[in-house]
Design an enzyme around this catalytic site. Structure first.
Site, PDB file in Angstrom:
ATOM      1  N   VAL A  84       0.833  -1.208   0.000  1.00  0.00           N
ATOM      2  CA  VAL A  84       0.000   0.000   0.000  1.00  0.00           C
ATOM      3  C   VAL A  84       0.868   1.258   0.000  1.00  0.00           C
ATOM      4  CG1 VAL A  84      -1.773   1.302   1.252  1.00  0.00           C
ATOM      5  CG2 VAL A  84      -1.948  -1.183   1.083  1.00  0.00           C
ATOM      6  N   CYS A  85       1.903   1.278   0.829  1.00  0.00           N
ATOM      7  CA  CYS A  85       2.795   2.447   0.888  1.00  0.00           C
ATOM      8  C   CYS A  85       3.538   2.641  -0.433  1.00  0.00           C
ATOM      9  CB  CYS A  85       3.796   2.309   2.025  1.00  0.00           C
ATOM     10  SG  CYS A  85       3.045   2.240   3.664  1.00  0.00           S
ATOM     11  N   ALA A  86       3.979   1.545  -1.031  1.00  0.00           N
ATOM     12  CA  ALA A  86       4.673   1.633  -2.315  1.00  0.00           C
ATOM     13  C   ALA A  86       3.732   2.171  -3.386  1.00  0.00           C
ATOM     14  CB  ALA A  86       5.215   0.259  -2.711  1.00  0.00           C
TER      15      ALA A  86
END
Length: 172
Positions: A60-62
């Site tokens: 998700v962060c990527a």
């Protein structure tokens, strides 16, 4: 004390909660390029889009960082910084592998000054010690004009709302 959720379970956040209308605390984070210090918050004379993620090493962060990298190129007069607790070396590798060139990826690993100043330090649970998922838009005068504390850490933010807030602040 502010809270968010991790997979449906409430987790407390530590630090000084800031909100829209507050002066954005000026803190120093570490740029993933060359380990240079970068000041964020405060009156920088430009609009700042501060994208806070737990770790670039999660899907998700990527995805969020890639999306903001794509959109940041279209934001005139906005300085975009993604902030996490990832070590600058790991963040640098991520940026190289993913072609992240339109924004700064920085780390708050040294003293957790950003996480504490903005109230986004996860205080309990399996992610204790990293940052929650949040977005702040700081205007040219150093006032927070937009805040999004994502209610579920494992979900992506409302990109359009954040980008519109940054564009609106830049047009003033």
């Amino acid at each position: 004390m502010a809270t968010t959720k991790l997979k449906g379970n409430e987790v407390k956040l530590a630090g000084n909660e800031v909100n829209v209308g507050d002066k954005a605390p000026e803190v120093t984070v570490v740029n993933s390029e060359g380990l240079a210090d970068k000041k964020v918050g405060g009156a920088q004379g430009k609009v700042q889009l501060l994208v806070v993620v737990p770790s670039l090493d999660t899907p998700v962060c990527a995805a969020e960082t890639r999306k903001f990298n794509e959109k940041a190129a279209q934001l005139e007069g906005v300085d975009t910084t993604v902030i996490s607790m990832d070590l600058p070396f790991a963040a640098g590798r991520f940026c190289s592998a993913e072609g992240i060139e339109n924004l700064t990826v920085a780390s708050d690993f040294r003293n957790k000054d950003f996480a504490n100043a903005y109230g986004v330090l996860i205080a309990e649970g399996p992610l204790a010690g990293v940052t929650a998922r949040a977005i702040f838009v700081v205007d040219k005068d150093g006032t927070i004009v937009y805040k999004q504390l994502v209610p579920e850490i494992t979900e992506e933010p409302n990109y359009e709302e954040a980008l519109e807030a940054a564009k609106a602040a830049a047009s003033k």
